[in-house]
Design an enzyme around this catalytic site. Structure first.
Site: not given
Lengths: 671, 671, 671
Positions: B106, B144-145, B155, B303, B352-354
């Site tokens: 992402r 986001n972030e 660039c 967050e 998944k484990y966050h």
């Protein structure tokens, strides 16, 4: 099979013929009967797309036949020739970093390369055609130490085909990979790219944004390479149906799911290069795993160094007696061969300093030559006493490549969890008790075991949860650990409190799992009746709520002080154990001591620390191997009448003490 | 704004609707009123170049409206869909190593990609068009972030345009970058390439041959990404001028110059993921910095995890009370929201484990759910008591991205100097005294402060030197350190002895700066009247000659033993301090103790170690937050009449002692 | 040559002319007489393919001539201009990772680039044409610190040409590289690719699958760069045959075989940047090596920092007196110059904080300026006293780039073996005794020495074994170590027990070499008559069987306890020593103490620890340098009549004691 095969890799093509004569003279002296030939012969034989020249290999084969040696015949496809990389660039790999490789090294071919697939199959065909009628070929040795991975466009395309076959529709794939997360929904198969440092990974192979695609790519890569094996096997079987086919495995090798491979091999063979001089438990585990791949059938020790490796940062020589001891350890665990890499040391390139039976001097009065010849003579004496013999373990450890992959590519809870280290820790605790152990897959039948252990069995698949419940219901004992039972076969979470599909069997509930730096220690206190002591624990801590289960140990510190860390659940006729933290070795030793006592599993021969005892059974006969890994002589007290195979000594009854010298071996036949 | 917003990221698109109902039931119980929706919805909504499908998002939005929840509405452009990377490869980035990325992860879009610029703007437009009239949208959450960097040819081309705009002529650019050094004179703009591992850098991002080009590329990259933000903002503002716009910052995040960004945001929001459990001072600093970006205006805590992260090597759970304590810390420092990532735990992929409020089991009797609901109920009780309230600090710390970049990409004098660590060290020394602190930019007005601190203010720009001289002349106290004042805005050396443009103010001369390995310690001796003690120092050592200044401390060892290490200069009505070495924390604590005493800056509430006290002011009312970060109860002695907001208790006068339990919080209104 | 040249690199093109005047004023005061000009002037002078503009360089040169300064004139080709990389991309390199570089850094040109070869030669031609008649040019300085490597297709093609020239046929190449190993037989030259991370290497430069190709590529790369040097030299010599030509070496720099380069330089020059403040032995060794490259001829110290470096992780300043001490050390070991990098500190880019004589302030009352001026005045006083003087060592250490390469790219027996560290260890043990030492190549004549030492002389070539046997037969003493004598010039094993071609001379047989982690210690016991003590040893352990040789020390532990670790062999009139393990420094000190005593090699001046003494001889005169590296004053007892050059003091006889202050230097002329 009239004896344990003895010998190993032999590359006479690197030497003039006068050296061959020296070699064979020594082989005779050392009772070396088996030679693995042609492992890296591709460039020698296939000189261009259309030219195969067997001149040198013919001479080598003729000489081996003339000298009466068994041949383990390689197909030679483990390293493609330079001309192939030059003319067919698709044979080389693209690495995890996304870099296209040029020619070099070995084990260098893309498994989905059209050229590699065509040429490797053709090479196997040519070898079978040329040498298939040599009656001294006892096995085909396809390729060599298959492994690695490739991320080229051919693999990428093949991956999409593999995925289509697996999932059928993109909807199912999107569901399996949970692609609504992070804007990953695929609308066309062509959008899927290989997961590596240029796509889903944060630089490291274990750090992926999407476990689903990475896990499938690991499976796909293992399957792709397996397809290479199968393609060669098919042409060999067509030409020589009677000759068994193998390839040499590498023990606990993560990239290939050997359980999936095993059914395609006629027998398992593997190369044993332990990382250090204190590896006896690790090697024992690995031998058991290799034997377990084919449900207990004997395997071959295809390679071990007679003295030293070369590829490590440092390379210690095997101490006096160690080569012999480790050879017999392989045999004790089910090997029907003792083979070395290699017979004569290469004179140049990266294995120039790798140990060999005959070194650069060619002298046969070296320690290595002397020890090798002694072992050869012993094996000749032993003959076929226990070739083909199997084990009768009542303990099984479940080993699962999918869980290995899933637990190590997981983001959270801790990157300090190592599947391999954990398996070794649990195995070591049992190793101490000299009990026979089988390593099995999640699909195997548990009914012959009293105790099934499944550390880090992260992934639930093929109804394992139900089958293990049945095992326990009928009186079996099952033990598992943190991180077990909690993902499905796509690595999606079981939507439940932990331990997921195992929670009913375990009788516990876990809402939180704390993880800390390995240096930050907590400890557990044993509180159940008959248990005592405290042991340090670290790295991972399940905060267990005991429901039906009994707390055997609780945490001694932190905000979860007093919460269960180890539980035992009476589940109908059996018991289910859960270990919620990474606890120090002493605890596992005590734990298994108690469990084995309860289950009345114990070795009738009582031995001092450092002694390993294993048994093989053949035609109702039992052969007991007593191996002294210690630096000093150690004693064992026998439980009955035995005959020693190596010195024909008779032991006449229970209570008799036998002293085994440091690094020495005693092989007993139970009378 | 009638209360502190409470809730967080919510991704119901990953779940069937029956789960939504469970979620909303819990939200009600926990007084969760605010949901951030659609953060990674791009692939869900835009299915191809021309197809936007809002079906699922409509259902999600309708439900949120029906349930009466505030929505923080994302534009969803933080991760492009797979089809876009496939069809418009320019959307993916080229990394520092020069590798073109394929689809994955992402935060993966090139900021200068024509396709990304077109599609992200269009996406914002579509979102505004579709949902702009939802009255429950309280903010737009763009992307986001934002972060990272790209080195692709788009660039590179945009960099040349940026440079032309900045420098006008190549002569000026060559002068700024000092290109006569190492044969670097550019004669054509096209000769300029992006500085990375393939051009100016020695493998590492901080090691460049040319600071000038690297510094400009960092500025350019920050600006490029800011342009993405501005482009989306413009279309949102056109459609919904009344809805405030933000994007979630990441605290002390080096790649983006947030001071330059801040003016374009309607309010600041940020994500708080501290590295460890001892981060209270670091978090305090970062909250102050986020508040400082918009000159003291309240911000949002966008967050934080309710329990644990997943992406770290290990991921400890927040201890009981810590989530609440840290939530109030954010509020104490100026946050008007307490938001989590995320409401329900993902079932697959890398989070998944966050931790999430609702975990895989969906049970609401977990510790996390219980603590969350308790906090929600408290915040509901507090209502709008201090929303919008600001701070009244008399101390400012200057934070400067340019100096951060310049000092860390410098070749020499030491790569062991960390800007972030140094800022934390100085902040921590003040944190001890429970004084309110503002973090400000070099451009801010100093006149409201008594003390301005500027550690490692390497770069002089916008007449900082003159403005700070005026500040001191008028009675202010200024403190700076080694490596400050010595380069201009192009990172060229000030042609003078050190500290360059600050030498007059400091009244010192430095010809040499010694740097040693951090393990090689020296020490300082305090010699000025009223000072005493010795403290170890390391890493960097300015060899100071005191001119007008007074030596407060001298070195205790090495050939510069006896030379000043710390100086104080009376400069008209004020004082200027110079710290010439990296001295241990104890010294900084003593130093600030004395300075605060001299300046009569102190908190009237006297508290034990571990207690943090901060105030917010609204409409002449003062709210005092007493936060106990310690593991045990701690006491504070009040200085007047207060009412406690959470339990309505009254404190009736000076000298009254209040005991705050471990990890507990007391919020007092001064009566 | 009327005095030791004093000065260094000077880049006035980076400064306005008013600064030049300040500079020259100081040069006068400091007796700076020599300036190295134009080192990175390429982009300044050559503005495009066809445009050369000497305006600025003319002014610089005119001023230098006018001020009466010697000029060491660079050709400026060490960093190509940006336009060249842009228009002729073949000038940039492909790195070991296979990545094509863009413009940046310096020392950035591919040695086989057609454009670079054309333009660099042309640049040298232009410089010679423009400035060749400046009578104040005392040397041409070609390029700068040549080094690095390239793996582009131009290099690959040139490598094939180089190989064809070396081997003639592919059969010979296949034999040399042992390509029957791992299916590597080449049937067409085009199949050969550069060995790097994309072909034969496992990620690291020292880890190759094929030593043969890697070794040849290292030789080829050194030759390729040498060809660049020769091409420039030829055009310079054609234009200005009388001006000597050099390039600045980098001491023990692995990539370039300086012994092969040396014959092409008119004199050796080198840049001395030791890694730390305790480098006196290392620097002494390196000076001796640089002197040895041209069989003892004086060299130039082309660069050293007057104060500090910038490129290290930390950069300590040179302590008071150290710059002077190390300058005289260079002179003591054969330098006829003391030159600095640089005269005035750069204001921007990566050497902004690199030390210079004149710093950013331009002030001349700095410690550095004062120390520099003092040294300049001393050198002016010394004049030509010993310029051109040579050494008369009776000890030689053999240094061999091929062995360095071969031993460090070897797979096995240990990657913990460092050639450079080993050379330093042996040199240091001798350094203690203040004996003059020559560093020589394997091809040099040994007859003038009493003692020849060859640690890690892995490769045997040019009949070294026979020549060293003759040396010993005639009474010489030879000493070598583990890993010596065992490969031929293609890095193929000598087919014999170890030490291979040296086994006859050594009178020993080695079948096994154990290697362990460096932390795993063994020890040796000295057992020969007149020897005593035990010393720890680690890393590598030859299991020696003494045949004709005498065991001087044996191992104290492990299974080879009691086997010889150090042996001495009486071989006709001489002695041959073999050191079989990496033994601690104390042993080497005792060892050389005894050997030097036996050979009656000793310094007649007796000095305390920390003092270094070296001599230079000119026209029958002896100049003795007494250098005190210690932190305190140290004493030396003289053996005769001397005059001190710096203070004209007379020392009148044997036994007189001289005290040398910390970091001070005394230069004596023997009367």
């Amino acid at each position: 099979m009239n004896k344990i095969y003895f010998g190993g890799d032999y590359n006479p093509e690197q030497w003039p013929e006068q050296v061959w004569t020296e070699d064979y003279n020594y082989f005779k002296e050392a009772e070396i009967d088996t030679l693995t030939l042609g492992v890296f012969s591709w460039a020698l034989i296939q000189k261009s797309e259309d030219t195969y020249d067997f001149t040198e290999m013919d001479e080598i084969m003729e000489r081996a036949r003339k000298e009466g040696k068994n041949v383990c015949m390689a197909t030679g496809t483990a390293a493609h020739p330079p001309w192939m990389a030059h003319q067919f660039p698709d044979v080389t790999r693209v690495d995890f970093e996304g870099r296209k490789h040029k020619f070099g090294i070995r084990h260098n071919s893309c498994p989905n390369s059209p050229a590699y697939k065509r040429f490797s199959k053709k090479m196997a065909e040519k070898m079978a055609e040329r040498y298939g009628d040599y009656e001294n070929i006892i096995a085909w040795h396809i390729n060599n130490e298959y492994g690695g991975s490739c991320y080229c466009e051919h693999c990428e395309a093949a991956f999409r085909v593999w995925l289509k076959k697996k999932y059928g529709t993109l909807d199912k794939l999107n569901e399996a990979w949970n692609t609504k997360f992070w804007s990953h929904i695929f609308y066309d198969w062509e959008e899927i790219v290989a997961p590596n440092a240029l796509s889903e990974h944060y630089g490291r192979e274990n750090v992926t944004a999407f476990q689903g695609i990475t896990l499938d790519y690991m499976r796909f890569n293992s399957d792709s390479i397996l397809n290479n094996f199968i393609a060669e096997k098919e042409v060999l079987k067509k030409a020589t149906p009677a000759i068994p086919v193998t390839t040499n495995f590498m023990g606990m090798y993560r990239p290939l799911d050997y359980f999936k491979w095993a059914e395609h091999l006629d027998f398992i063979s593997w190369d044993n290069y332990p990382p250090d001089m204190q590896s006896e438990a690790r090697m024992a585990l690995t031998h058991d795993l290799m034997r377990g791949l084919k449900k207990g059938k004997p395997f071959w020790l295809m390679e071990q160094t007679p003295s030293t490796t070369a590829c490590r940062d440092f390379n210690a020589v095997k101490r006096p007696g160690v080569m012999r001891l480790w050879s017999y350890q392989a045999v004790a665990h089910g090997s029907d061969s003792v083979l070395f890499f290699q017979m004569r040391q290469s004179k140049g390139a990266s294995e120039k300093y790798h140990g060999a039976v005959l070194d650069h001097s060619g002298k046969t009065d070296t320690r290595v030559c002397i020890e090798t010849a002694k072992l050869g003579q012993e094996l000749a004496k032993i003959g076929d006493a226990f070739t083909g013999a199997e084990s009768k373990a009542r303990i099984a450890i479940v080993f699962d490549w999918d869980s290995w992959w899933a637990v190590e590519i997981s983001d959270g809870p801790s990157r300090y969890i190592s599947y391999q280290k954990t398996m070794i820790d649990y195995y070591k605790a049992l190793f101490h008790y000299n009990v026979d152990i089988d390593l099995i897959s999640v699909d195997d039948d548990f009914s012959s075991y009293k105790l099934v252990i499944a550390p880090l069995l992260h992934m639930m698949k093929n109804n394992f949860d139900q089958r293990i419940e049945q095992f326990v219901q009928k009186g079996g004992t099952f033990l598992t650990t943190y991180l077990s039972g909690i993902v499905d076969e796509n690595d999606n979470a079981i939507l439940s409190e932990r331990p997921g599909l195992l929670k009913k069997l375990m009788g516990i509930r876990i809402d939180e799992t704390d993880t800390l730096h390995p240096d930050d220690k907590n400890y557990i206190e044993l509180i159940a009746d008959g248990w005592e002591g405290t042991y340090s624990c670290d790295t991972i801590f399940d905060l267990i709520q005991a429901k039906e289960a009994e707390a055997v140990a609780v945490y001694g510190d932190d905000f979860y002080k007093g919460m269960p860390a180890v539980t035992k659940n009476h589940f109908e006729a059996g018991e289910a154990w859960y270990i919620g933290a990474q606890v120090e070795a002493g605890f596992l030793k005590q734990l298994f001591g108690k469990i084995l006592e309860d289950l009345a599993i114990q070795n009738p021969i009582n031995a001092e620390e450092g002694i390993e005892i294993r048994s093989r059974f053949k035609d109702e006969e039992q052969y007991v191997f007593i191996l002294n890994h210690a630096q000093k002589a150690r004693k064992a007290v026998l439980d009955g009448v035995y005959r020693s195979l190596l010195d024909d000594r008779q032991y006449n009854g229970s209570g008799e003490t036998i002293e085994v010298a440091a690094k020495d071996v005693v092989i007993l036949k139970k009378m």
